[in-house]
Write an enzyme that holds these catalytic residues in place. Structure first.
Site, mmCIF file in Angstrom:
data_model
loop_
_atom_site.group_PDB
_atom_site.id
_atom_site.type_symbol
_atom_site.label_atom_id
_atom_site.label_comp_id
_atom_site.label_asym_id
_atom_site.label_seq_id
_atom_site.Cartn_x
_atom_site.Cartn_y
_atom_site.Cartn_z
ATOM 1 N N HIS A 266 -17.769 -40.826 -9.497
ATOM 2 C CA HIS A 266 -17.004 -39.738 -10.115
ATOM 3 C C HIS A 266 -15.506 -40.051 -10.164
ATOM 4 C CE1 HIS A 266 -16.506 -37.984 -5.958
ATOM 5 N NE2 HIS A 266 -15.357 -37.580 -6.453
ATOM 6 N N SER B 223 -12.381 -38.854 -1.735
ATOM 7 C CA SER B 223 -13.463 -39.438 -2.499
ATOM 8 C C SER B 223 -13.214 -40.919 -2.638
ATOM 9 C CB SER B 223 -13.532 -38.819 -3.884
ATOM 10 O OG SER B 223 -14.341 -37.702 -3.840
ATOM 11 N N ASP C 258 -23.208 -42.282 -5.413
ATOM 12 C CA ASP C 258 -21.924 -42.009 -6.083
ATOM 13 C C ASP C 258 -20.921 -43.157 -5.881
ATOM 14 O OD1 ASP C 258 -19.688 -40.889 -7.225
ATOM 15 O OD2 ASP C 258 -19.847 -38.969 -6.182
HETATM 16 N N1 ARG Z 1 -17.641 -32.587 -4.912
HETATM 17 C C1 ARG Z 1 -17.174 -33.937 -5.024
HETATM 18 C C2 ARG Z 1 -15.643 -33.951 -5.148
HETATM 19 O O1 ARG Z 1 -15.016 -32.972 -4.915
HETATM 20 C C3 ARG Z 1 -17.827 -34.649 -6.145
HETATM 21 C C4 ARG Z 1 -17.428 -34.207 -7.496
HETATM 22 C C5 ARG Z 1 -18.032 -34.955 -8.638
HETATM 23 N N2 ARG Z 1 -19.373 -34.558 -8.959
HETATM 24 C C6 ARG Z 1 -19.703 -33.496 -9.753
HETATM 25 N N3 ARG Z 1 -20.958 -33.227 -9.925
HETATM 26 N N4 ARG Z 1 -18.838 -32.738 -10.359
HETATM 27 O O2 ARG Z 1 -15.013 -34.667 -5.847
HETATM 28 N N1 GLU Z 2 -15.389 -35.270 -3.937
HETATM 29 C C1 GLU Z 2 -14.096 -35.092 -3.368
HETATM 30 C C2 GLU Z 2 -12.984 -35.892 -4.041
HETATM 31 O O1 GLU Z 2 -12.969 -36.113 -5.212
HETATM 32 C C3 GLU Z 2 -14.157 -35.423 -1.947
HETATM 33 C C4 GLU Z 2 -14.938 -34.414 -1.320
HETATM 34 C C5 GLU Z 2 -14.108 -33.408 -0.619
HETATM 35 O O2 GLU Z 2 -13.335 -32.671 -1.222
HETATM 36 O O3 GLU Z 2 -14.326 -33.433 0.577
HETATM 37 O O4 GLU Z 2 -12.016 -36.249 -3.429
#
Ligand code: ARG
Ligand code: GLU
Length: 728
Positions: free
Chosen positions: A87, A654, A223
């Site tokens: 991502h 991330s 990921d």
């Molecule tokens: N929750 C994770 C972060 O904050 C992954 C986000 C990307 N994935 C998604 N399905 N939107 O970045």
């Molecule tokens: N998916 C998140 C990011 O893009 C990291 C996950 C979080 O926020 O802990 O940084």
């Protein structure tokens, strides 16, 4: 008696504060020796603080790279191979994708250096060293100075400090405030500008579970994506050139194939962006009761509309994939955050903490009224903060055409300030960003979003935050009428709903083009609305916010002074941090217990043929059938996919490496669990967990699934566990 109970109480507090916080904290790497090394060793770490951060020799920090300024990545080979999340690389992956050659869907694996794909604008930033510059920043600052005087002096000091650094052309120095402005550190960085895409799994792996599984455990997402840093022949940063060569790092992370067991020490190294650990209860109440619910509702409306169109058409799905994921991500996070704060009684806990704070103050303390003042200020700012979120979520984010109008505004301002010449310089830039904008723009979808969101704005906000020309009574609209028709009419009249029409305007003489832009209905609406916003919402908001920030700076200082028995760490601010904890499951609710690891079997359990979130490719099914896991299987012959730990991470982490006790890479951080997303405000060791992809799954996908074993050969695999950093 009084003394005795006070003594017992403070002992009790030391106890509470030091036990319930295991895993909590985002620590500065250069202070680990002083603050954390001992604890880290007790928790199982076998290397020293100097192995993690050193200015004298290569250390772990030299392998940790700020990716594009928004994610973390790490070097995993002597040829500058960079590992980050799928991502995080998604924009790059999407930008190289078309319906015919869809890298999102099919994945991408460069067979050799010449096939690696350049990405204009993508940077990789290293931290060279970190200095404490607090005294220099505060030089001359005296108690009793007005906020403005003080800020002017601090700004002057900051610019002086920047000048004292003798930097190479490719270096930069950033000075950042810590503890709400009570401490300042300078970061000297080196920025590489040629970062190429090397590999990405198909989205059925890299985004498996997509938005349904996002922020959720148990998780089965691979990921990850691979990039490579390129440098000039001298190994120094250089603009993109086909002649650039792979970067040779000072340090890269060896990879352990040993895997993890419950209780193992883990450390996550990266660039968390923003946390708010020291807020007063009044601020948290505002987040839970006012701001989160509003933002959640706005995004939900926007997402539903995009989803409807994305399901209908493949090209639309590609166009909106990245936008949708970005909007969905925080929509879901805020829901989890609010629930978590309520469930862990965060407000009550803060109130107890504040009562203790108040109790410890001497009667003559300058902090006596601080909490009361903050409470009043947060009450005063409440409706402005809400209107500000409505405006920014709608006009500057979810509605694409109004967001794009700020680009046109630059053009108009350039002309009005400096005439034709400046206009022409700006026009080149505007054309460039317009091409990017229209590539992923669908006017029908946007118009529908705008209609629905404008209706929400007018229905939900206090009248004083609605510009005259958007008030129903002035438009002759009945109370329950939506704004759909009005928006539709304006999109029909606008010249900026298609690239062709926009470029027709750009081809006019400057004076005519500016006139055409200014009379465009969407431009006119957005620009009037923005003036109204500045005057009626943002100015009063900012004035209150300045007062709040001063009080928060004081409150943070006060907390440091009052709770001498507590070990404080500064809020995240996109600077390099280390967090550490243990591999650990958790109990999300009564009678439910989550294990710490998931396996490929779970991917197959979740498999829904043809589904856009849970499809599994035939190749994967075949490899699963034969259990062809090679050296990547765990000792029971299963293939691990993800694991969780008690590391305190946030957005920006991330792509951060999960590192074992010996300094080897064991996983790749990419998310947090649903119940614990409130850790940005209230870390709770019982349910806050970060989610990592097991490095063995990453290697298996590269090697067995994608047949890109040449990339694995480039890495340094250590197995069985071996110490790779010399002990001090
Ligand atoms: N929750 C994770 C972060 O904050 C992954 C986000 C990307 N994935 C998604 N399905 N939107 O970045
Ligand atoms: N998916 C998140 C990011 O893009 C990291 C996950 C979080 O926020 O802990 O940084």
């Amino acid at each position: 008696m009084f003394f005795k109970s006070k003594f017992i109480l403070s002992l009790f507090l030391v106890f509470i504060l030091s036990t319930s916080y295991a895993g909590e904290g985002m620590w500065l790497p250069q202070l680990l020796k002083l603050l954390n090394e001992k604890e880290m060793k007790t928790m199982g770490m076998k290397i020293s603080a100097e192995d993690i951060y050193s200015v004298n020799k290569g250390s772990l920090k030299d392998a940790i790279v700020h990716f594009g300024g928004f994610c973390t990545s790490e070097i995993i080979s002597s040829n500058g191979l960079l590992l980050t999340n799928h991502h995080c690389g998604f924009n790059a992956i999407q930008s190289h994708s078309t319906v015919q050659n869809n890298l999102i869907k099919n994945g991408f694996w460069a067979k050799n250096n010449s096939e690696e794909l350049p990405n204009a604008g993508l940077t990789a930033t290293f931290i060279d060293y970190i200095d404490d510059v607090t005294l220099k920043v505060m030089n001359g600052v005296k108690e009793g100075m007005s906020a403005v005087e003080r800020q002017t002096l601090v700004d002057k000091n900051l610019s002086e400090i920047r000048k004292t650094y003798r930097l190479e052309t490719y270096q930069d120095v950033i000075v950042k405030p810590f503890f709400d402005g009570n401490q300042y550190f300078a970061f000297v960085t080196t920025i590489y500008k040629d970062v190429r895409l090397v590999g990405a799994p198909p989205e059925s792996i890299g985004k498996f579970g997509s938005d349904t599984d996002n922020w959720v455990w148990p998780r089965h997402t691979g990921d990850f994506s691979l990039f490579r840093i390129y440098a000039g022949k001298d190994n120094k940063p250089a603009e993109y050139s086909p002649d650039n060569v792979p970067y040779t790092p000072k340090h890269f992370l060896p990879i352990s194939l040993d895997g993890v067991s419950a209780g193992d020490f883990t450390m996550v190294f990266g660039f968390p962006a923003k946390t708010n650990q020291y807020l007063p209860s009044s601020a948290i109440t505002q987040i839970v009761k006012t701001l989160n619910p509003a933002k959640i509702a706005i995004r939900e409306t926007s997402l539903k509309i995009m989803d409807k169109y994305m399901r209908e058409d493949e090209a639309t799905k590609i166009k909106y994939a990245s936008k949708y994921a970005t909007i969905a991500n925080y929509w879901k996070k805020w829901i989890g955050e609010s629930q978590g704060l309520e469930k862990t009684d965060a407000i009550k806990k803060k109130l107890d903490y504040e009562a203790e704070f108040q109790k410890r103050l001497k009667p003559e303390s300058p902090y006596q009224n601080l909490l009361k003042d903050l409470e009043n200020l947060f009450r005063d700012i409440d409706s402005y903060a809400l209107a500000r979120d409505y405006y920014s979520e709608i006009v500057q984010r979810n509605v694409e055409l109004t967001t794009y109008m700020s680009t046109l505004k630059r053009l108009v301002s350039a002309y009005e300030k400096n005439g034709d010449k400046e206009y022409k310089t700006q026009l080149e830039k505007v054309k460039e960003s317009s091409i990017t904008f229209y590539k992923n723009f669908d006017s029908q979808i946007d118009q529908e979003k705008f209609g629905a969101l404008l209706t929400m704005y007018v229905n939900k906000l206090d009248k004083k935050f609605i510009p005259e020309y958007l008030r129903r009574e002035n438009l002759g609209m009945s109370y329950d009428e939506t704004f759909d028709q009005m928006v539709r009419d304006q999109y029909i009249l606008s010249s900026f709903t298609t690239e062709k029409e926009a470029f027709d305007v750009f081809s006019l003489e400057p004076a005519k083009a500016v006139a055409a832009i200014k009379s465009d209905p969407i431009y006119a609406l957005a620009s009037q609305w923005s003036d109204f916003y500045n005057k009626e919402i943002s100015t009063p908001y900012n004035n209150l916010r300045k007062e709040i920030d001063l009080k928060l700076e004081m409150y943070t200082k006060a907390q440091l002074e009052v709770f001498k028995d507590k070990r404080f760490y500064p809020d995240a601010n996109s600077t390099m941090r280390v967090t550490y904890g243990n591999v650990k499951g958790y109990e999300p609710r009564d009678a439910v217990e989550y294990e710490h690891v998931t396996y490929l079997d779970g991917v197959i359990e979740k498999y829904i043929p043809g589904d856009y979130e849970f499809d599994v490719s035939p190749k994967m099914l075949e490899l699963y059938k034969t259990r062809d896991y090679g050296k990547y299987a765990d000792k029971n012959g299963k293939l691990p996919v993800c694991f969780i730990g008690s590391n305190h991470t946030s957005q920006g982490n991330s792509g951060s490496p999960a590192i074992d006790a010996y300094g080897n890479l064991i996983g790749l951080n990419f998310d947090r669990v649903w119940e614990g997303t409130m850790s940005d405000i209230n870390y709770d060791a019982s349910i806050c967990r970060n989610i990592m992809v097991d490095v063995r799954y990453i290697l298996w996908v590269i090697d067995k699934y994608a047949g890109a074993g040449h990339l694995v050969k480039e890495m340094k695999l250590v197995h069985p566990k071996q110490k790779t950093n010399k002990k001090k």
